[in-house]
Motif scaffolding. Sequence first.
Motif, mmCIF file in Angstrom:
data_model
loop_
_atom_site.group_PDB
_atom_site.id
_atom_site.type_symbol
_atom_site.label_atom_id
_atom_site.label_comp_id
_atom_site.label_asym_id
_atom_site.label_seq_id
_atom_site.Cartn_x
_atom_site.Cartn_y
_atom_site.Cartn_z
ATOM 1 N N ALA A 97 0.366 -16.940 4.195
ATOM 2 C CA ALA A 97 1.271 -18.045 3.878
ATOM 3 C C ALA A 97 2.476 -18.034 4.780
ATOM 4 O O ALA A 97 2.984 -19.087 5.158
ATOM 5 C CB ALA A 97 1.726 -17.933 2.420
ATOM 6 N N VAL A 98 2.935 -16.839 5.150
ATOM 7 C CA VAL A 98 4.129 -16.733 5.981
ATOM 8 C C VAL A 98 3.823 -17.028 7.431
ATOM 9 O O VAL A 98 4.534 -17.754 8.108
ATOM 10 C CB VAL A 98 4.745 -15.328 5.856
ATOM 11 C CG1 VAL A 98 5.956 -15.199 6.753
ATOM 12 C CG2 VAL A 98 5.141 -15.064 4.408
ATOM 13 N N PRO A 106 0.379 -20.719 7.781
ATOM 14 C CA PRO A 106 0.363 -21.588 6.609
ATOM 15 C C PRO A 106 -0.817 -22.541 6.575
ATOM 16 O O PRO A 106 -1.459 -22.702 5.550
ATOM 17 C CB PRO A 106 1.694 -22.339 6.712
ATOM 18 C CG PRO A 106 2.132 -22.178 8.137
ATOM 19 C CD PRO A 106 1.598 -20.864 8.578
ATOM 20 N N PRO A 139 1.946 -23.939 1.936
ATOM 21 C CA PRO A 139 2.303 -22.538 2.150
ATOM 22 C C PRO A 139 3.132 -21.960 1.017
ATOM 23 O O PRO A 139 2.952 -20.802 0.645
ATOM 24 C CB PRO A 139 3.106 -22.592 3.457
ATOM 25 C CG PRO A 139 2.674 -23.855 4.126
ATOM 26 C CD PRO A 139 2.355 -24.806 3.027
ATOM 27 N N LEU A 140 4.049 -22.753 0.475
ATOM 28 C CA LEU A 140 4.882 -22.248 -0.611
ATOM 29 C C LEU A 140 4.036 -21.948 -1.844
ATOM 30 O O LEU A 140 4.268 -20.964 -2.550
ATOM 31 C CB LEU A 140 5.971 -23.271 -0.953
ATOM 32 C CG LEU A 140 6.935 -22.843 -2.054
ATOM 33 C CD1 LEU A 140 7.654 -21.572 -1.654
ATOM 34 C CD2 LEU A 140 7.945 -23.954 -2.328
ATOM 35 N N TYR A 194 14.077 -13.726 4.912
ATOM 36 C CA TYR A 194 13.825 -13.738 3.473
ATOM 37 C C TYR A 194 14.272 -12.452 2.787
ATOM 38 O O TYR A 194 14.927 -12.484 1.744
ATOM 39 C CB TYR A 194 12.338 -13.988 3.207
ATOM 40 C CG TYR A 194 11.939 -13.735 1.766
ATOM 41 C CD1 TYR A 194 12.203 -14.689 0.782
ATOM 42 C CD2 TYR A 194 11.305 -12.552 1.401
ATOM 43 C CE1 TYR A 194 11.852 -14.457 -0.533
ATOM 44 C CE2 TYR A 194 10.946 -12.318 0.086
ATOM 45 C CZ TYR A 194 11.217 -13.267 -0.879
ATOM 46 O OH TYR A 194 10.876 -13.029 -2.183
ATOM 47 N N ARG A 218 10.763 -20.342 0.154
ATOM 48 C CA ARG A 218 10.555 -21.243 1.289
ATOM 49 C C ARG A 218 11.186 -20.685 2.563
ATOM 50 O O ARG A 218 10.785 -21.042 3.675
ATOM 51 C CB ARG A 218 11.115 -22.627 0.971
ATOM 52 C CG ARG A 218 10.676 -23.704 1.959
ATOM 53 C CD ARG A 218 11.078 -25.097 1.484
ATOM 54 N NE ARG A 218 10.279 -25.502 0.348
ATOM 55 C CZ ARG A 218 10.767 -25.665 -0.888
ATOM 56 N NH1 ARG A 218 12.042 -25.439 -1.122
ATOM 57 N NH2 ARG A 218 9.979 -26.059 -1.873
ATOM 58 N N GLU A 256 8.942 -19.263 5.240
ATOM 59 C CA GLU A 256 8.349 -20.148 6.234
ATOM 60 C C GLU A 256 9.328 -20.473 7.349
ATOM 61 O O GLU A 256 8.973 -20.487 8.527
ATOM 62 C CB GLU A 256 7.869 -21.431 5.563
ATOM 63 C CG GLU A 256 6.902 -21.223 4.417
ATOM 64 C CD GLU A 256 6.688 -22.500 3.613
ATOM 65 O OE1 GLU A 256 6.683 -23.581 4.225
ATOM 66 O OE2 GLU A 256 6.556 -22.416 2.383
ATOM 67 N N THR A 257 10.576 -20.748 6.982
ATOM 68 C CA THR A 257 11.562 -21.178 7.974
ATOM 69 C C THR A 257 12.145 -20.025 8.765
ATOM 70 O O THR A 257 12.660 -20.237 9.868
ATOM 71 C CB THR A 257 12.697 -21.953 7.293
ATOM 72 O OG1 THR A 257 13.302 -21.116 6.286
ATOM 73 C CG2 THR A 257 12.169 -23.215 6.633
ATOM 74 N N SER A 296 10.519 -16.943 9.760
ATOM 75 C CA SER A 296 9.463 -15.984 10.057
ATOM 76 C C SER A 296 10.022 -14.852 10.894
ATOM 77 O O SER A 296 10.913 -15.031 11.719
ATOM 78 C CB SER A 296 8.321 -16.667 10.814
ATOM 79 O OG SER A 296 7.426 -15.709 11.321
#
Length: 422
Positions: free
Chosen positions: A18-19, A22, A35-36, A150, A357, A360-361, A363
Amino acid sequence: MSGRMGLVLAGATLLIAAVLLPNTAEAQFGLRGGPLGVARFAVGHVIGMSRLRHARMAVRGGRYRSAALRSQDPRGAERGQASNPYIIRAALSAQAALAGWRGGRSPQGWWRHPDGSYGWAGPVFWPFAHDDLANAVIFADTTSISLYGYGDIYAAIFSPYAATELAAYAAPQGRRARKVPSIESICDASDTGGLPVDRIAAVAAPSESQRVALDELAAAWNAARDTIRAACPAQAPATAAERLGLMRERIEAMIKATDAIEAPFAKFAGLLNDDQKARLNALANDRRAALASRQPKDAQAAAACKPDYDPRYDEKAQRQYEQLMQQQWPADDIASTLRLDETARARLEVLQDTTLRTMETLSACPAEAAATPLARLAAVKARLQTMLQAVNGVTDALDDFEADLSDEQKAGFEAIGPKRGA
């Protein structure tokens, strides 16, 4: 492999997909919600099935400290062995981060970065901010900057430190003062002396007018360093809101620093001829080659970015999965401990989704560094702006969640992080 471990690895695979992948994750596993949704599934339903042992992580932490001590051994210099700044930095930030945590008894903390360093060292966020900025712009090394994301936001919300542990950093006293660094000393770690003027002058061989421009750039760089230094906290942040606020202040200071050096850097670069520019750009290539020749494989954070490994056979990947598993969201614990009503539960879900989220933004995989210092400066600024936007979004969601909580509920929320790290 046991059935439980198989479930853990399956969940870890879903989360990392997912990370990092996605689109592939959604297509391959047929999960809805994008992905979330995949990340929430892994975090909320699979990760909680196991709490893995920390022995290997503790051993690895010992290897970092031992390697750092060896790299600073003057006998190594006599033998022509150059020290590795990454191992030294990892060891220094680990020492600062773990000195107060659990009385300094734990050899490894769950909020560490894949390269062995820590984004939160006690009450200080981003202890090597200025150093990372110089490395990224001058030497095209964006790895350290890329590792912030994250995990650091999660550590801001669920701080691993208890109030007494943070107090030790604010006012070291007695016997612990020899082990727990002060906030000021941690902040000073980022002061590396400014722009490497001598190295730039050595490769560029500037003319008189170019040297004047280089001195102007050095002065602006020193002022930018002071801006970052001034954004260090005067006292330990006590709440999640204060910690996120400190993150925002530190990132804003770094953005302000990039703005301050942009014009003088452009002026200096504009005065160089093509040959001088090529030699200046070659600094980055030389640095990468030198580091690659002596960096241990387990200290290379870039390995975490390869999507084509099998986690069952990759020990490094497994350690990173274990770390992510420790960063699971304690949603059920929060809801039951705080006795949330339906409105508060819905706001908690928004906070959780907003924070996830950022996987994802932000990485942890750095993009290919730009060819010139000015282009790298622009890329670093863009990355910092993305981080600031992510922190602001989480801050807004946290404010909404806590808006109608009682003081007792807020205190209970703050106690969850240290309790889970015990």
